[in-house]
Write an enzyme that holds these catalytic residues in place. Structure first.
Site, PDB file in Angstrom:
ATOM      1  N   ASP A  12      34.965  20.416  23.947  1.00 13.60           N
ATOM      2  CA  ASP A  12      36.340  20.454  23.419  1.00 13.60           C
ATOM      3  C   ASP A  12      36.348  19.895  21.999  1.00 13.60           C
ATOM      4  O   ASP A  12      35.975  18.736  21.777  1.00 13.60           O
ATOM      5  CB  ASP A  12      37.278  19.596  24.283  1.00 13.60           C
ATOM      6  CG  ASP A  12      37.653  20.252  25.607  1.00 13.60           C
ATOM      7  OD1 ASP A  12      37.131  21.347  25.904  1.00 13.60           O
ATOM      8  OD2 ASP A  12      38.478  19.664  26.336  1.00 13.60           O
ATOM      9  N   GLY A  40      36.481  22.862  35.065  1.00 11.91           N
ATOM     10  CA  GLY A  40      35.568  22.469  36.139  1.00 11.91           C
ATOM     11  C   GLY A  40      35.008  21.078  35.906  1.00 11.91           C
ATOM     12  O   GLY A  40      35.008  20.219  36.808  1.00 11.91           O
ATOM     13  N   ASN A 181      50.706  25.297  37.899  1.00 13.89           N
ATOM     14  CA  ASN A 181      51.825  24.629  37.243  1.00 13.89           C
ATOM     15  C   ASN A 181      53.005  25.600  37.227  1.00 13.89           C
ATOM     16  O   ASN A 181      52.896  26.744  37.683  1.00 13.89           O
ATOM     17  CB  ASN A 181      51.437  24.096  35.853  1.00 13.89           C
ATOM     18  CG  ASN A 181      51.096  25.212  34.873  1.00 13.89           C
ATOM     19  OD1 ASN A 181      51.535  26.351  35.028  1.00 13.89           O
ATOM     20  ND2 ASN A 181      50.299  24.883  33.877  1.00 13.89           N
ATOM     21  N   GLY A 224      57.207  15.846  38.026  1.00 12.04           N
ATOM     22  CA  GLY A 224      56.464  15.507  39.238  1.00 12.04           C
ATOM     23  C   GLY A 224      55.722  16.686  39.842  1.00 12.04           C
ATOM     24  O   GLY A 224      55.279  17.587  39.123  1.00 12.04           O
ATOM     25  N   THR A 247      46.178  16.999  27.573  1.00 12.67           N
ATOM     26  CA  THR A 247      45.051  17.886  27.890  1.00 12.67           C
ATOM     27  C   THR A 247      44.310  17.341  29.119  1.00 12.67           C
ATOM     28  O   THR A 247      43.891  16.188  29.129  1.00 12.67           O
ATOM     29  CB  THR A 247      44.056  17.961  26.708  1.00 12.67           C
ATOM     30  OG1 THR A 247      44.786  18.138  25.511  1.00 12.67           O
ATOM     31  CG2 THR A 247      43.063  19.087  26.898  1.00 12.67           C
ATOM     32  N   ASP A 251      44.021  18.941  35.469  1.00 13.08           N
ATOM     33  CA  ASP A 251      42.664  18.821  36.033  1.00 13.08           C
ATOM     34  C   ASP A 251      42.501  17.487  36.747  1.00 13.08           C
ATOM     35  O   ASP A 251      41.863  17.402  37.797  1.00 13.08           O
ATOM     36  CB  ASP A 251      41.612  18.939  34.924  1.00 13.08           C
ATOM     37  CG  ASP A 251      41.669  20.286  34.240  1.00 13.08           C
ATOM     38  OD1 ASP A 251      42.062  21.271  34.893  1.00 13.08           O
ATOM     39  OD2 ASP A 251      41.319  20.355  33.047  1.00 13.08           O
ATOM     40  N   SER A 281      46.153   9.584  33.076  1.00 13.92           N
ATOM     41  CA  SER A 281      45.256  10.362  32.205  1.00 13.92           C
ATOM     42  C   SER A 281      45.922  10.753  30.885  1.00 13.92           C
ATOM     43  O   SER A 281      45.251  10.876  29.865  1.00 13.92           O
ATOM     44  CB  SER A 281      44.735  11.610  32.934  1.00 13.92           C
ATOM     45  OG  SER A 281      45.735  12.614  32.965  1.00 13.92           O
ATOM     46  N   LYS A 284      45.510   8.565  27.527  1.00 14.19           N
ATOM     47  CA  LYS A 284      44.251   8.456  26.774  1.00 14.19           C
ATOM     48  C   LYS A 284      43.931   9.790  26.124  1.00 14.19           C
ATOM     49  O   LYS A 284      44.320  10.845  26.635  1.00 14.19           O
ATOM     50  CB  LYS A 284      43.103   8.086  27.714  1.00 14.19           C
ATOM     51  CG  LYS A 284      43.086   6.637  28.111  1.00 14.19           C
ATOM     52  CD  LYS A 284      41.746   6.314  28.736  1.00 14.19           C
ATOM     53  CE  LYS A 284      41.735   4.899  29.297  1.00 14.19           C
ATOM     54  NZ  LYS A 284      40.690   4.729  30.293  1.00 14.19           N
TER      55      LYS A 284
HETATM   56  O1  RIB Z   1      42.542  21.972  31.277  1.00 16.71           O
HETATM   57  C1  RIB Z   1      42.069  21.480  30.058  1.00 16.71           C
HETATM   58  C2  RIB Z   1      40.797  22.154  29.693  1.00 16.71           C
HETATM   59  O2  RIB Z   1      41.071  23.522  29.458  1.00 16.71           O
HETATM   60  C3  RIB Z   1      40.166  21.656  28.400  1.00 16.71           C
HETATM   61  O3  RIB Z   1      39.264  20.595  28.609  1.00 16.71           O
HETATM   62  C4  RIB Z   1      39.515  22.906  27.825  1.00 16.71           C
HETATM   63  O4  RIB Z   1      38.126  22.861  27.814  1.00 16.71           O
HETATM   64  C5  RIB Z   1      40.037  24.067  28.673  1.00 16.71           C
HETATM   65  O5  RIB Z   1      39.092  24.526  29.544  1.00 16.71           O
END
Ligand code: RIB
Length: 303
Positions: A12, A40, A181, A224, A247, A251, A281, A284
């Site tokens: 990234d 992933g 989402n 939420g 970002t 995940d 998360s 940060k």
């Molecule tokens: O969900 C965020 C991620 O989406 C980032 O880290 C980027 O690499 C994309 O895959």
């Protein structure tokens, strides 16, 4: 019990800006940082930080960034024996722009992630994997092979259907827990607006259900998380925090949820804890580096 993640690994490149550019506009970047990312990789790091033994299956290029991203994953406690280093193909990259309000825009070039095949999955032993987790940044055929093989061995299949891809819907019948989402929910349900109230979210989510025993979880940003089953639906409210970088927040939620379910936690408690992990998360910078540890999440819930 183990979490097995099949998914993307990206470098990234994150540029911070005051405001995200509009089409045709050039804006000044305030900083540029390189982070481990990819849906992933982020989800595997989140699961490992929550304390689950976690394996990641994926691919990087044999280039400047591939081996070092693999080493970073191992540093977070993710087992990387199933991460291939492929010659003549670049490591996946994401160009991420983050505004001062924490919002982002992302462009991903898939590189090695797109070279994963059903044959790679077929050659991987899956015994003892309690939870199988995937997203849509690797080929659908490979995910299908994982879900078919994993189900035969009793694994719980979780699909984070992101980014929204029409061909991803073919995996829904093979999925036990689907996570989207509200933007993705609207895309898959072909709506012209994003549902936000629990009642509408539940109605729309139930239309996407392909089996009566399926669970659909819809993340609603700061509002939420809605969890929808055939006969019940509940909302876990968002936690009020100041977002620095969103970002990888989705995940974080997926990885933490998978870890909690692998540890046999009740679904509601698992969602609550994953929701708290995601709130931590966003405080940060970076995707993988922002995933909190189980101890941090527990302290946040107690505080
Ligand atoms: O969900 C965020 C991620 O989406 C980032 O880290 C980027 O690499 C994309 O895959």
């Amino acid at each position: 019990m183990t979490v097995f993640v099949l998914g993307s690994i990206n470098l990234d490149a994150v540029a911070r800006v005051d405001d995200l550019p509009r089409p045709g506009e050039t804006v000044a970047g305030l900083s540029l940082d390189l982070f481990l990312g990819g849906k992933g990789a982020n989800q595997a790091v989140a699961a490992a930080r929550m304390g689950a033994p976690t394996r990641l299956m994926g691919a990087v290029g044999r280039d400047d960034s591939g081996p070092s991203l693999k080493a970073k994953l191992a540093g977070y406690g993710v087992q990387v024996a199933d991460v291939a280093e492929l010659a003549n193909v670049p490591t996946g990259q994401a160009h991420v722009w983050v505004s001062k309000s924490g919002e982002n825009m992302i462009v991903v070039t898939g590189g090695a992630n797109t070279a994963l095949t059903a044959q790679h999955v077929g050659a991987t032993p899956l015994e003892g994997q309690r939870v199988l987790l995937s997203q849509l940044e690797t080929p659908v055929s490979a995910i299908e092979a994982l879900f078919r093989a994993g189900a035969a061995k009793g694994g719980l299949r979780i699909l984070n259907a992101a980014p929204a891809l029409p061909q991803g819907a073919a995996l829904f019948p093979l999925t036990d827990i689907l996570i989207v989402n509200q933007t993705e929910l609207a895309t898959y349900a072909k709506l012209d607006h994003e549902p936000s109230k629990l009642e509408e979210v539940s109605r729309v989510a139930r239309k996407l259900m392909s089996r009566p025993d399926q669970t659909i979880i819809v993340t609603l940003g700061s509002a939420g998380v809605a969890t929808v089953r055939r006969d019940e639906a509940f909302l876990i409210e968002g936690r009020k925090v100041k977002a620095l970088d969103t970002t990888g927040a989705g995940d974080c939620f997926c990885g933490a949820l998978a870890a909690n379910l692998a540890a046999n936690m009740d679904l509601r408690e698992a969602v609550e804890m994953a929701n708290a992990a995601a709130a931590l998360s966003v405080q940060k910078s970076g995707a993988a580096p922002s995933m909190p540890s189980r101890r941090e999440v527990e302290a946040f819930l107690e505080g």
